[in-house]
Design a protein around this motif. Structure first.
Motif, PDB file in Angstrom:
ATOM      1  N   ARG A 198      -6.201   4.607  10.687  1.00 39.71           N
ATOM      2  CA  ARG A 198      -6.195   4.564  12.151  1.00 39.71           C
ATOM      3  C   ARG A 198      -5.012   5.377  12.645  1.00 39.71           C
ATOM      4  N   THR A 199      -5.192   6.094  13.762  1.00 42.84           N
ATOM      5  CA  THR A 199      -4.111   6.911  14.308  1.00 42.84           C
ATOM      6  C   THR A 199      -4.080   6.804  15.826  1.00 42.84           C
ATOM      7  N   TYR A 200      -2.897   7.157  16.391  1.00 40.03           N
ATOM      8  CA  TYR A 200      -2.785   7.301  17.838  1.00 40.03           C
ATOM      9  C   TYR A 200      -3.549   8.547  18.293  1.00 40.03           C
ATOM     10  N   THR A 253       0.877  -1.167   0.000  1.00 42.90           N
ATOM     11  CA  THR A 253       0.000   0.000   0.000  1.00 42.90           C
ATOM     12  C   THR A 253       0.917   1.220   0.000  1.00 42.90           C
ATOM     13  N   ARG A 254       0.806   2.047  -1.028  1.00 41.93           N
ATOM     14  CA  ARG A 254       1.703   3.201  -1.129  1.00 41.93           C
ATOM     15  C   ARG A 254       0.989   4.436  -0.574  1.00 41.93           C
ATOM     16  N   ILE A 255       1.698   5.142   0.298  1.00 41.45           N
ATOM     17  CA  ILE A 255       1.162   6.312   0.964  1.00 41.45           C
ATOM     18  C   ILE A 255       1.544   7.548   0.167  1.00 41.45           C
ATOM     19  N   GLY A 256       0.546   8.396  -0.165  1.00 37.11           N
ATOM     20  CA  GLY A 256       0.815   9.610  -0.928  1.00 37.11           C
ATOM     21  C   GLY A 256       1.044  10.797  -0.037  1.00 37.11           C
ATOM     22  N   VAL A 297       1.604  12.898   2.923  1.00 39.72           N
ATOM     23  CA  VAL A 297       1.935  12.965   4.345  1.00 39.72           C
ATOM     24  C   VAL A 297       3.057  13.990   4.458  1.00 39.72           C
ATOM     25  N   PRO A 298       2.941  14.987   5.335  1.00 43.52           N
ATOM     26  CA  PRO A 298       3.943  16.067   5.398  1.00 43.52           C
ATOM     27  C   PRO A 298       5.207  15.658   6.136  1.00 43.52           C
ATOM     28  N   MET A 299       5.804  14.515   5.768  1.00 45.75           N
ATOM     29  CA  MET A 299       7.043  14.071   6.394  1.00 45.75           C
ATOM     30  C   MET A 299       7.554  12.871   5.617  1.00 45.75           C
ATOM     31  N   GLN A 300       8.826  12.531   5.830  1.00 50.01           N
ATOM     32  CA  GLN A 300       9.369  11.319   5.241  1.00 50.01           C
ATOM     33  C   GLN A 300       8.914  10.130   6.075  1.00 50.01           C
ATOM     34  N   VAL A 301       8.315   9.132   5.439  1.00 47.63           N
ATOM     35  CA  VAL A 301       7.715   8.042   6.203  1.00 47.63           C
ATOM     36  C   VAL A 301       8.195   6.696   5.682  1.00 47.63           C
ATOM     37  N   THR A 302       7.965   5.677   6.520  1.00 53.67           N
ATOM     38  CA  THR A 302       8.201   4.284   6.148  1.00 53.67           C
ATOM     39  C   THR A 302       6.930   3.503   6.438  1.00 53.67           C
ATOM     40  N   VAL A 337       2.504   3.301   9.431  1.00 57.04           N
ATOM     41  CA  VAL A 337       3.225   4.367   8.748  1.00 57.04           C
ATOM     42  C   VAL A 337       3.992   5.150   9.794  1.00 57.04           C
ATOM     43  N   THR A 338       5.316   5.221   9.644  1.00 53.53           N
ATOM     44  CA  THR A 338       6.196   5.665  10.708  1.00 53.53           C
ATOM     45  C   THR A 338       7.134   6.768  10.232  1.00 53.53           C
ATOM     46  N   ALA A 339       7.303   7.782  11.104  1.00 48.78           N
ATOM     47  CA  ALA A 339       8.390   8.740  10.924  1.00 48.78           C
ATOM     48  C   ALA A 339       9.420   8.364  11.996  1.00 48.78           C
ATOM     49  N   ASP A 340       9.526   9.162  13.067  1.00 47.31           N
ATOM     50  CA  ASP A 340      10.390   8.766  14.183  1.00 47.31           C
ATOM     51  C   ASP A 340       9.704   7.712  15.042  1.00 47.31           C
ATOM     52  N   THR A 341       8.391   7.820  15.180  1.00 47.32           N
ATOM     53  CA  THR A 341       7.590   6.860  15.930  1.00 47.32           C
ATOM     54  C   THR A 341       6.368   6.538  15.089  1.00 47.32           C
ATOM     55  N   PRO A 342       5.676   5.411  15.370  1.00 50.23           N
ATOM     56  CA  PRO A 342       4.482   5.103  14.582  1.00 50.23           C
ATOM     57  C   PRO A 342       3.477   6.254  14.639  1.00 50.23           C
ATOM     58  N   GLN A 343       3.016   6.688  13.467  1.00 47.74           N
ATOM     59  CA  GLN A 343       2.077   7.803  13.379  1.00 47.74           C
ATOM     60  C   GLN A 343       0.650   7.342  13.112  1.00 47.74           C
ATOM     61  N   PHE A 344       0.496   6.431  12.178  1.00 47.86           N
ATOM     62  CA  PHE A 344      -0.850   5.950  11.898  1.00 47.86           C
ATOM     63  C   PHE A 344      -0.777   4.597  11.202  1.00 47.86           C
TER      64      PHE A 344
END
Length: 464
Positions: free
Chosen positions: A140-142, A69-72, A74-79, A96-103
């Motif tokens: 889903r998000t924190y 699933t490719r994420i379009g 998001v205002p940050m570099q993500v994995t 989907v994660t930047a420094d910590t899991p975001q969503f």
């Protein structure tokens, strides 16, 4: 995984989630005896080659090989990392994660229905979902996210084509589920399990031992019926079920109660279920229950009763946590020695509040206990009593079974209460709760007169 020198946990797993520490240091010295382990161990190399670890590695590799699933937007570099999925249907969860899991993003084929939420996704709250072609996608998000941002994330998700025709996928998924269900049943039936491996264990297993091998289909029917979920009777659709460890080994063919009790000795288990020839041939499939406890604990090793399969959960659930004793069930069997459940409680006759209780106390103050009840009742904060109608002898037996009170318990009016319930016939009875205890009352159902009162109250220790 436990550090052999420090004795502390280095890694932890729940479901498919792992947590691991590196270079742990203890702040202060501990007695090495605290970390002594003389039980079975598994070498790390063996663990890496274990069935569970290999299955986990295979599953994670299959998820990594799935079309992502490719994420379009998001205002940050993500994995995006896969956490749960099904290569057959193409359903996939990714965090989907930047420094910590975001969503988290979940996808599944709409026609196949929503799969169960995996452990990793339970950590997030569902915020939005949409349909994209044949897929349903959920965000889903924190933390809370605005509707606009949620819509932007979902609008720019890029999804692969389904892994095949939906009908073919559904048929394959059904066949897989049937195979998994059959494998689970075979495992639950305990084919080839050695009885001795489950004796003298402190883990509290509840054994169902097959001792008749005349009909494999009947055994399967009996065991599955005994382990089947039973409606709890509550409003939340919850169920109860017997946690049985089935033992299906021909070495136990014809095993007698006496031989089983002798084999167990003084160690656990303290009860066992047996599927014998009567269980296999009787229309109700009554399973034999054996008391394997210790006489010094008040048990009666070798005593038995039978129970129909849909009541096994009641017996097992209560015996396994010592909520009830063996004799509680053995004494409640029908005339043929089979336990088919406890009779439903009699509906209450009335509920008495303060004024009705005060009026009741005035009908009889002829004993010290009755006089004390009448004197103290006005001082009770919120007195009330649910009144039931029951055989006097049943109320009498419950009171007589109390035995001597402990030093911290005050009892008043016991002899009068026992005398009032010793004769035949019905009586009305109930309890008035007070601080630290209660009053038990007996009422004549014909005249409405209070016959006896018994006080049981905890007494706090006297300061020395």
């Amino acid at each position: 995984m436990i550090d052999a020198e420090l004795g502390i946990a280095l890694s932890w797993r729940q479901g498919e989630q792992w947590m691991q520490m590196e270079s742990p240091v203890l702040d202060e010295d501990f007695d090495p005896a605290l970390f002594t382990w003389d039980g079975p161990t598994v070498e790390f190399e063996e663990y890496l080659e274990s069935r569970e670890q290999l299955e986990h590695q295979q599953k994670m590799q299959e998820l990594m090989d799935m079309p992502p699933t490719r994420i379009g937007w998001v205002p940050m570099q993500v994995t995006a990392s896969p956490t749960e999925g099904d290569p057959l249907s193409g359903a996939l969860d990714v965090t989907v994660t930047a420094d910590t899991p975001q969503f988290g993003i979940r996808r599944w084929l709409t026609e196949l229905g929503e799969p169960e939420v995996g452990f990793s996704m339970e950590l997030f709250s569902p915020r939005a979902r949409t349909t994209i072609g044949p897929w349903t996608v959920e965000l889903r998000t924190y933390n809370a996210i605005s509707i606009e941002d949620a819509d932007r994330v979902l609008a720019e998700v890029v999804l692969p084509d389904p892994p095949g025709n939906v009908d073919d996928i559904r048929d394959a998924a059904t066949a897989r589920q049937e195979a998994d269900d059959e494998a689970a049943i075979i495992s639950a039936l305990g084919i080839g399990r050695n009885l001795d491996d489950y004796l003298h264990s402190l883990n509290g297993v509840s054994l169902l031992v097959r001792t008749d091998f005349s009909d494999d289909d009947r055994w399967r029917e009996l065991a599955l019926a005994a382990m089947a979920p039973v409606d709890s009777g509550m409003d939340d659709d919850s169920t109860f079920e017997a946690r049985l460890t089935c033992i299906d080994h021909r070495d136990n063919d014809g095993l007698t109660v006496e031989a089983l009790v002798e084999r167990i000795g003084d160690d656990p288990p303290y009860y066992a279920f047996i599927a014998d020839s009567i269980s296999m041939t009787h229309p109700e499939m009554p399973i034999l229950v054996v008391d394997c406890g210790r006489p010094d604990f008040g048990d009666e090793p070798g005593r038995t009763f039978r129970v129909i399969p849909d009541q096994v959960q009641s017996v097992e659930n209560n015996l396994s946590i010592s909520n009830m004793g063996f004799r509680d069930f053995a004494d409640a069997v029908d005339d043929d020695g089979v336990f088919r459940g406890f009779p439903p409680p009699r509906p209450h006759v009335a509920i008495l509040q303060r004024d009705e209780l005060i009026a009741l106390s005035a009908t009889n103050r002829s004993t010290p206990a009755l006089a004390r009840f009448a004197e103290e009742l006005p001082l009770v904060d919120y007195p009330s009593m649910v009144v039931y109608e029951t055989a006097r002898t049943k109320v009498h037996d419950s009171a007589a079974a109390l035995g001597e009170p402990p030093s911290t318990e005050l009892r008043v009016g016991v002899d009068d209460y026992l005398a009032a319930t010793a004769r035949d016939g019905l009586c009305q009875h109930g309890h008035v709760q007070i601080r630290g205890g209660h009053w038990s009352l007996v009422i004549d159902p014909d005249t409405g007169t209070l016959e006896a009162a018994m006080l049981r109250q905890y007494q706090p220790p006297t300061p020395s």
